[in-house]
Design a protein around this motif. Structure first.
Motif, PDB file in Angstrom:
ATOM      1  N   SER A   1       0.309  14.149  -7.018  1.00  0.00           N
ATOM      2  CA  SER A   1       1.218  13.109  -7.667  1.00  0.00           C
ATOM      3  C   SER A   1       0.731  11.715  -7.470  1.00  0.00           C
ATOM      4  O   SER A   1       0.158  11.458  -6.398  1.00  0.00           O
ATOM      5  CB  SER A   1       2.383  13.265  -6.895  1.00  0.00           C
ATOM      6  OG  SER A   1       3.294  11.869  -7.103  1.00  0.00           O
ATOM      7  N   LEU A   2       0.331  11.171  -8.668  1.00  0.00           N
ATOM      8  CA  LEU A   2      -0.379   9.813  -8.572  1.00  0.00           C
ATOM      9  C   LEU A   2       0.541   8.655  -8.023  1.00  0.00           C
ATOM     10  O   LEU A   2       0.236   7.901  -7.404  1.00  0.00           O
ATOM     11  CB  LEU A   2      -0.822   9.301 -10.019  1.00  0.00           C
ATOM     12  CG  LEU A   2      -1.887  10.332 -10.696  1.00  0.00           C
ATOM     13  CD1 LEU A   2      -2.286   9.586 -12.009  1.00  0.00           C
ATOM     14  CD2 LEU A   2      -3.024  10.485  -9.990  1.00  0.00           C
ATOM     15  N   GLY A   3       1.824   8.930  -8.101  1.00  0.00           N
ATOM     16  CA  GLY A   3       2.921   7.920  -7.232  1.00  0.00           C
ATOM     17  C   GLY A   3       2.647   8.263  -6.093  1.00  0.00           C
ATOM     18  O   GLY A   3       2.852   6.964  -5.419  1.00  0.00           O
ATOM     19  N   ASP A   4       2.657   9.372  -5.554  1.00  0.00           N
ATOM     20  CA  ASP A   4       2.626   9.262  -3.929  1.00  0.00           C
ATOM     21  C   ASP A   4       1.461   9.074  -3.624  1.00  0.00           C
ATOM     22  O   ASP A   4       1.134   8.566  -2.502  1.00  0.00           O
ATOM     23  CB  ASP A   4       3.029  10.959  -3.819  1.00  0.00           C
ATOM     24  CG  ASP A   4       4.274  11.470  -3.649  1.00  0.00           C
ATOM     25  OD1 ASP A   4       5.115  10.377  -3.826  1.00  0.00           O
ATOM     26  OD2 ASP A   4       4.640  12.492  -3.927  1.00  0.00           O
ATOM     27  N   GLN A   5       0.363   9.199  -4.348  1.00  0.00           N
ATOM     28  CA  GLN A   5      -0.992   8.544  -3.857  1.00  0.00           C
ATOM     29  C   GLN A   5      -1.023   7.194  -3.596  1.00  0.00           C
ATOM     30  O   GLN A   5      -1.509   6.445  -2.674  1.00  0.00           O
ATOM     31  CB  GLN A   5      -1.905   8.886  -4.949  1.00  0.00           C
ATOM     32  CG  GLN A   5      -2.547  10.362  -5.002  1.00  0.00           C
ATOM     33  CD  GLN A   5      -3.737  10.528  -5.962  1.00  0.00           C
ATOM     34  OE1 GLN A   5      -4.489   9.719  -6.341  1.00  0.00           O
ATOM     35  NE2 GLN A   5      -4.180  11.751  -6.393  1.00  0.00           N
ATOM     36  N   LYS A   6      -0.250   6.379  -4.726  1.00  0.00           N
ATOM     37  CA  LYS A   6      -0.081   5.184  -4.442  1.00  0.00           C
ATOM     38  C   LYS A   6       0.657   4.721  -3.303  1.00  0.00           C
ATOM     39  O   LYS A   6       0.498   3.723  -2.601  1.00  0.00           O
ATOM     40  CB  LYS A   6       0.363   4.498  -5.859  1.00  0.00           C
ATOM     41  CG  LYS A   6       0.437   2.739  -5.850  1.00  0.00           C
ATOM     42  CD  LYS A   6       0.823   2.547  -7.490  1.00  0.00           C
ATOM     43  CE  LYS A   6       0.851   0.805  -7.373  1.00  0.00           C
ATOM     44  NZ  LYS A   6       1.283   0.604  -8.565  1.00  0.00           N
ATOM     45  N   LYS A   7       1.788   5.283  -3.086  1.00  0.00           N
ATOM     46  CA  LYS A   7       2.595   5.017  -2.072  1.00  0.00           C
ATOM     47  C   LYS A   7       1.926   5.101  -0.697  1.00  0.00           C
ATOM     48  O   LYS A   7       2.133   4.302   0.172  1.00  0.00           O
ATOM     49  CB  LYS A   7       3.916   6.044  -1.979  1.00  0.00           C
ATOM     50  CG  LYS A   7       4.625   6.068  -0.727  1.00  0.00           C
ATOM     51  CD  LYS A   7       5.930   7.193  -1.093  1.00  0.00           C
ATOM     52  CE  LYS A   7       6.799   6.990   0.150  1.00  0.00           C
ATOM     53  NZ  LYS A   7       8.110   8.046   0.078  1.00  0.00           N
ATOM     54  N   LEU A   8       1.078   6.119  -0.470  1.00  0.00           N
ATOM     55  CA  LEU A   8       0.257   6.343   0.771  1.00  0.00           C
ATOM     56  C   LEU A   8      -0.824   5.558   1.019  1.00  0.00           C
ATOM     57  O   LEU A   8      -1.192   5.088   2.098  1.00  0.00           O
ATOM     58  CB  LEU A   8      -0.370   7.889   0.712  1.00  0.00           C
ATOM     59  CG  LEU A   8       0.564   8.736   1.583  1.00  0.00           C
ATOM     60  CD1 LEU A   8       2.074   9.118   0.855  1.00  0.00           C
ATOM     61  CD2 LEU A   8      -0.046  10.154   1.654  1.00  0.00           C
ATOM     62  N   GLY A   9      -1.325   5.065  -0.148  1.00  0.00           N
ATOM     63  CA  GLY A   9      -2.388   4.025  -0.099  1.00  0.00           C
ATOM     64  C   GLY A   9      -3.636   4.538   0.662  1.00  0.00           C
ATOM     65  O   GLY A   9      -4.119   5.780   0.739  1.00  0.00           O
ATOM     66  N   ALA A  10      -4.389   3.516   1.397  1.00  0.00           N
ATOM     67  CA  ALA A  10      -5.610   3.560   1.957  1.00  0.00           C
ATOM     68  C   ALA A  10      -5.663   2.892   3.341  1.00  0.00           C
ATOM     69  O   ALA A  10      -5.079   1.835   3.575  1.00  0.00           O
ATOM     70  CB  ALA A  10      -7.082   3.297   1.130  1.00  0.00           C
ATOM     71  N   THR A  11      -6.568   3.354   4.263  1.00  0.00           N
ATOM     72  CA  THR A  11      -7.121   2.708   5.528  1.00  0.00           C
ATOM     73  C   THR A  11      -8.125   1.685   4.745  1.00  0.00           C
ATOM     74  O   THR A  11      -8.281   1.480   3.597  1.00  0.00           O
ATOM     75  CB  THR A  11      -7.684   3.389   6.452  1.00  0.00           C
ATOM     76  OG1 THR A  11      -8.693   4.005   5.937  1.00  0.00           O
ATOM     77  CG2 THR A  11      -6.720   4.633   7.075  1.00  0.00           C
ATOM     78  N   GLY A  12      -8.932   1.103   5.710  1.00  0.00           N
ATOM     79  CA  GLY A  12     -10.165   0.125   5.175  1.00  0.00           C
ATOM     80  C   GLY A  12     -10.865   0.626   4.301  1.00  0.00           C
ATOM     81  O   GLY A  12     -11.230  -0.007   3.466  1.00  0.00           O
ATOM     82  N   LYS A  13     -11.395   2.088   4.457  1.00  0.00           N
ATOM     83  CA  LYS A  13     -12.289   2.496   3.638  1.00  0.00           C
ATOM     84  C   LYS A  13     -12.136   3.946   2.968  1.00  0.00           C
ATOM     85  O   LYS A  13     -12.712   4.482   2.095  1.00  0.00           O
ATOM     86  CB  LYS A  13     -13.635   2.584   4.321  1.00  0.00           C
ATOM     87  CG  LYS A  13     -13.741   3.630   5.466  1.00  0.00           C
ATOM     88  CD  LYS A  13     -15.315   3.571   5.936  1.00  0.00           C
ATOM     89  CE  LYS A  13     -15.255   4.671   7.168  1.00  0.00           C
ATOM     90  NZ  LYS A  13     -16.716   5.055   7.465  1.00  0.00           N
ATOM     91  N   THR A  14     -11.073   4.608   3.720  1.00  0.00           N
ATOM     92  CA  THR A  14     -10.631   5.838   3.129  1.00  0.00           C
ATOM     93  C   THR A  14      -9.263   6.236   2.712  1.00  0.00           C
ATOM     94  O   THR A  14      -8.242   5.563   3.230  1.00  0.00           O
ATOM     95  CB  THR A  14     -10.754   7.075   4.222  1.00  0.00           C
ATOM     96  OG1 THR A  14     -10.019   6.709   5.310  1.00  0.00           O
ATOM     97  CG2 THR A  14     -12.298   7.209   4.651  1.00  0.00           C
ATOM     98  N   PRO A  15      -8.883   6.943   1.534  1.00  0.00           N
ATOM     99  CA  PRO A  15      -7.439   6.868   0.974  1.00  0.00           C
ATOM    100  C   PRO A  15      -6.813   7.875   2.007  1.00  0.00           C
ATOM    101  O   PRO A  15      -7.483   8.831   2.478  1.00  0.00           O
ATOM    102  CB  PRO A  15      -7.733   7.497  -0.440  1.00  0.00           C
ATOM    103  CG  PRO A  15      -9.040   8.372  -0.147  1.00  0.00           C
ATOM    104  CD  PRO A  15      -9.835   7.564   0.531  1.00  0.00           C
TER     105      PRO A  15
END
Length: 664
Positions: free
Chosen positions: A291-305
């Protein structure tokens, strides 16, 4: 040693080691250790930083995407940052990842996209109104290099899409096994160093400045993603892959989806079984939220998703027989034992030699001639002997010891103080050292004299035509006619390459001199700061160590080199033919930044943080990681975070980017 008891100096040394290995992997494409060993070091660093968070600076390897901008091509900012995936080698850590995702999404079940982790070079490709506009390397994640002309040579990459989409595509450039074998066969024929694996070959090819040469390398590409700003109405990773294929872009045919850990591991195991038979190199499987929506919701740390993880396969191993141990002599005289093996097929290539690193390593592992041994090619790096199978050892075998004399010149070898190494001290007379220095001088990162590989260099030295690099510039057509296999065309090509090398950059020339501890990056740093070779030759120890990145050891090595009469004479001979470009060095004495400590926060419009930091350091300033009483300025970009509040509470000046540029 427990991470909590590590000293600050040991922490700093580990950071430097990781950056050096990163440079070898991404810039020189000559990895020294396997991916697994590298990830272990990075994990160790992260554990240390958990115990000592006050040690962490913006320059820590944990805070940046582990790649580099090379400086050979135009630098361009990524519209969307290119992150790097977190790696794991255990299924337990994959399960931990799934638990974290369930917690963050709030869903008991999540759908995952499963894709091959190609062992290649990550790139970003921009299409505007359906036409290929630009291709960039990952670089440092924020800024990449423009390699558009080189990627245009990839036959499977369309120059026009099937519609007029404006889209930013993420992909991986790789070299198929057949193309890799063909390239290495050609390099062996002309006496050039062989590439260790297809990934190195692909990376080395993309660095070429002549796109017609890149076209001969038969590179390929697969696309796996679309940058967030150009996703449009797409809802899932599955839709992304279908869209890429619909547009005419190449995607990996072997991918799947799963909702349970069991199904994910089944896919991972099936791929591992087929791995050796694939026409290209992979090093694992990528597991990412569909899910791209969930991907966006989780985001990333400084350098890794946070929404994806790469499960990497352990190093491939094979058994064979150790037929003998030979000793190689490097350009600095260091002796390295090399295993001569009964040929065995491993990780896509036939292996007949492997590194043994040093004498202590051979004795520690108790590796003996005649043993059955296990060899490993971790991450498709140059193979190494992991262990001997002692239970199958023949009676009467004897432990191996480093010879007491140099195998090339018979000089008595000496133990190098404070190092696990032996060295031939006959610097000026040892043929092996002379050969390696010559090969270093003509290498691509140095003077880049094509057509001189090991075989040609050996002939030139054996026939007495070349004893030192400066002799290359005195070679004539009549001289080269005496070389085996040299006809009119090859003679003219070599003379042309030598002539072309006379106009070079200062950093290449400094690197070509072969000064101990001076790699390409250090040579580049020196060239920028000193401006000319004449300036470098007469700098004091204090002046050298004042340059950012130059420590006592490097400064002493530079001085020792130029204090040698033999080296002085060779440099003078070289400068009669070679004309390294001098660089105008700005006079920063008394600059407003001198002695001032800056803290950078937020996203800058005109610079990366590293770029701005470099400009500050160049002008005598310092970079701090946190705002404190000793901070002089805070440079704030967009979305600056809490550091700006801390600065205001301490009455520390906060600079806008425009104010910073004026002060520059």
């Amino acid at each position: 040693m427990p991470t909590e008891s590590v000293t600050h100096q040991e922490y700093v040394d580990l950071c430097k080691k990781i950056w050096r290995l990163n440079h070898l992997y991404f810039v020189e494409h000559k990895p020294e250790i396997s991916d697994e060993e590298f990830d272990f070091l990075l994990d160790k660093l992260e554990q240390i930083e958990k115990h000592h968070p006050d040690w962490v600076t913006p320059d820590s390897p944990t805070q940046k995407v582990m790649e580099s901008v090379l400086g050979q091509f135009k630098e361009v900012k990524h519209i969307t940052p290119m992150l790097s995936l977190a790696n794991t080698y255990t299924k337990e850590e994959v399960e931990d990842f799934l638990k974290r995702v369930r917690k963050l999404t709030g869903h008991e079940k999540n759908r995952y996209s499963l894709e091959l982790k190609m062992d290649g070079i990550a790139v970003s490709i921009h299409y505007h109104n359906g036409k290929l506009k630009r291709g960039l390397t990952r670089g440092d994640g924020k800024t990449g290099e423009d390699i558009t002309e080189n990627i245009r040579t990839i036959r499977s990459l369309p120059h026009e899409l099937k519609d007029n989409s404006t889209i930013e595509v993420r992909g991986e450039i790789y070299m198929p096994h057949k193309a890799f074998e063909k390239l290495n066969a050609h390099r062996k024929e002309i006496g050039e160093d062989l590439f260790a694996n297809p990934r190195n070959a692909a990376g080395g090819s993309l660095k070429l400045l002549d796109s017609s040469e890149v076209a001969k390398r038969e590179l390929d590409i697969v696309c796996y993603g679309i940058a967030e700003e150009t996703l449009g109405e797409l809802k899932s990773q599955g839709e992304v892959l279908k869209t890429l294929k619909h547009l005419g872009l190449p995607v990996v045919s072997m991918h799947g989806t799963a909702e349970s850990a069991e199904d994910i591991f089944t896919f991972i195991d099936e791929v591992e079984e087929k791995r050796a038979h694939l026409p290209f190199a992979i090093d694992g499987v990528v597991v990412k939220l569909d899910s791209l929506g969930d991907q966006k919701k989780l985001g990333a740390t400084g350098k890794t998703p946070r929404y994806a993880i790469a499960y990497k396969y352990k190093a491939e191993e094979a058994e064979t027989v150790l037929l003998g141990i030979t000793v190689q002599v490097g350009r600095t005289g260091i002796l390295t034992p090399v295993a001569e093996l009964e040929p065995v097929f491993l990780a896509g290539s036939k292996i007949s030699r492997a590194t043994l690193h040093n004498a202590d390593e051979v004795l520690r592992k108790d590796i003996r001639v005649g043993d059955r041994v296990v060899i490993e090619k971790g991450g498709d790096v140059i193979p190494k002997v992991v262990r001997a199978i002692a239970e199958s050892r023949k009676e009467g075998s004897q432990p191996w010891h480093m010879p007491s004399t140099c195998p090339c010149c018979a000089s008595e070898v000496e133990k190098v103080p404070d190092l696990v190494a032996f060295r031939c001290p006959n610097i000026s007379g040892c043929p092996a050292q002379k050969l390696q220095r010559l090969l270093h001088f003509v290498s691509k990162g140095a003077m880049d004299i094509e057509n001189i590989g090991e075989k040609v260099a050996e002939q030139l030295m054996l026939k007495g035509m070349v004893d030192k690099p400066s002799d290359l510039y005195r070679l004539t057509y009549d001289d080269l006619e005496k070389l085996e296999g040299f006809k009119d065309k090859s003679i003219k090509n070599l003379l042309g390459a030598i002539e072309k090398s006379k106009e070079t950059t200062l950093d290449r020339f400094i690197f070509a001199l072969g000064i101990k501890y001076i790699g390409q990056q250090t040579a580049h740093t020196l060239a920028k700061r000193v401006g000319s070779l004449a300036q470098l030759q007469w700098m004091s120890h204090e002046e050298l160590t004042a340059i950012e990145g130059i420590g006592d050891k490097v400064a002493s090595s530079i001085q020792a080199f130029f204090n040698s009469k033999e080296h002085q004479q060779e440099v003078e001979r070289l400068l009669q033919s070679v004309h390294p470009k001098t660089i105008e060095v700005a006079a920063f004495k008394g600059h407003p930044f001198e002695g001032k400590t800056f803290v950078l926060t937020g996203s800058l419009q005109n610079y990366t943080r590293d770029g701005a930091g470099g400009l500050i350091k160049e002008r005598g300033g310092l970079i701090g990681s946190s705002v404190g009483k000793k901070t002089d300025f805070v440079l704030a970009g967009a979305d600056p975070g809490s550091k700006i509040d801390k600065a205001k509470s301490l009455n520390i000046p906060v600079l806008t980017e425009d104010e910073f540029i004026k002060m520059l």
